[in-house]
Scaffold this motif. Structure first.
Motif, short mmCIF file in Angstrom:
data_model
loop_
_atom_site.label_atom_id
_atom_site.label_comp_id
_atom_site.label_asym_id
_atom_site.label_seq_id
_atom_site.Cartn_x
_atom_site.Cartn_y
_atom_site.Cartn_z
N UNK A 1 6.67 -17.96 -21.51
CA UNK A 1 8.05 -17.55 -21.72
C UNK A 1 8.51 -16.38 -20.87
N UNK A 2 7.58 -15.64 -20.30
CA UNK A 2 7.95 -14.45 -19.51
C UNK A 2 8.68 -14.87 -18.25
N UNK A 3 9.62 -14.08 -17.89
CA UNK A 3 10.39 -14.35 -16.68
C UNK A 3 10.29 -13.15 -15.76
N UNK A 4 10.15 -13.42 -14.51
CA UNK A 4 10.18 -12.35 -13.52
C UNK A 4 11.62 -12.23 -13.08
N UNK A 5 12.31 -11.28 -13.62
CA UNK A 5 13.73 -11.14 -13.35
C UNK A 5 14.02 -10.73 -11.93
N UNK A 6 15.15 -11.22 -11.45
CA UNK A 6 15.54 -10.88 -10.09
C UNK A 6 15.89 -9.41 -9.95
N UNK A 7 16.09 -8.75 -11.08
CA UNK A 7 16.44 -7.32 -11.05
C UNK A 7 15.21 -6.44 -11.29
N UNK A 8 14.05 -7.00 -11.18
CA UNK A 8 12.81 -6.28 -11.46
C UNK A 8 12.67 -5.02 -10.61
N UNK A 9 13.15 -5.05 -9.40
CA UNK A 9 13.03 -3.88 -8.52
C UNK A 9 14.33 -3.09 -8.41
N UNK A 10 15.32 -3.46 -9.21
CA UNK A 10 16.60 -2.75 -9.22
C UNK A 10 16.41 -1.35 -9.80
N UNK A 11 16.95 -0.36 -9.12
CA UNK A 11 16.90 1.02 -9.60
C UNK A 11 18.34 1.52 -9.70
N UNK A 12 18.73 1.89 -10.90
CA UNK A 12 20.10 2.35 -11.14
C UNK A 12 20.27 3.77 -10.63
N UNK B 1 25.35 -6.10 -9.18
CA UNK B 1 25.93 -7.18 -8.36
C UNK B 1 25.68 -6.93 -6.88
N UNK B 2 25.80 -5.69 -6.46
CA UNK B 2 25.53 -5.36 -5.04
C UNK B 2 24.06 -5.60 -4.72
N UNK B 3 23.19 -5.24 -5.63
CA UNK B 3 21.75 -5.47 -5.45
C UNK B 3 21.46 -6.96 -5.34
N UNK B 4 22.06 -7.72 -6.25
CA UNK B 4 21.86 -9.16 -6.27
C UNK B 4 22.34 -9.79 -4.96
N UNK B 5 23.49 -9.38 -4.48
CA UNK B 5 24.05 -9.93 -3.24
C UNK B 5 23.16 -9.57 -2.05
#
Length: 96
Positions: A18-29, A88-92
């Motif tokens: 069930x674990x997901x490796x999120x696309x935001x895993x390396x996102x730093x706010x 959103x900027x990180x994702x793009x």
């Protein structure tokens, strides 16, 4: 593992499925645009939220409403908007 977590292997297998490796895993706010709001929100969490979470209330619904009002006054929406903008900027920038 003697004395360990009962059903550890079974729980670990369920987690792996069930674990997901999120696309935001390396996102730093970057909180530089909302430092004051985050400070105010942190204070609310350290006082009102903790007391409410521990059950120190005679009026849960009323206290939750007050908590929401305090969070709004502290600028929670501004923090959420900044977080969304950066995510959103990180994702793009990362092919999303």
């Amino acid at each position: 593992m003697e004395g360990g977590i009962p059903n550890f292997e079974e729980m670990n297998e369920v987690w792996k499925e069930n674990a997901r490796s999120g696309r935001y895993q390396t996102f730093v706010f970057d909180d530089s645009n909302v430092k004051n709001e985050i400070a105010a929100i942190t204070e609310i969490f350290n006082t009102d939220y903790k007391l409410l979470g521990l059950g120190f209330t005679d009026d849960p619904a009323g206290d939750i409403a007050k908590l929401k009002e305090k969070m709004a006054a502290a600028g929670a929406e501004k923090v959420y908007a900044e977080m969304q903008k950066q995510a959103q900027a990180f994702n793009k920038a990362n092919g999303g």
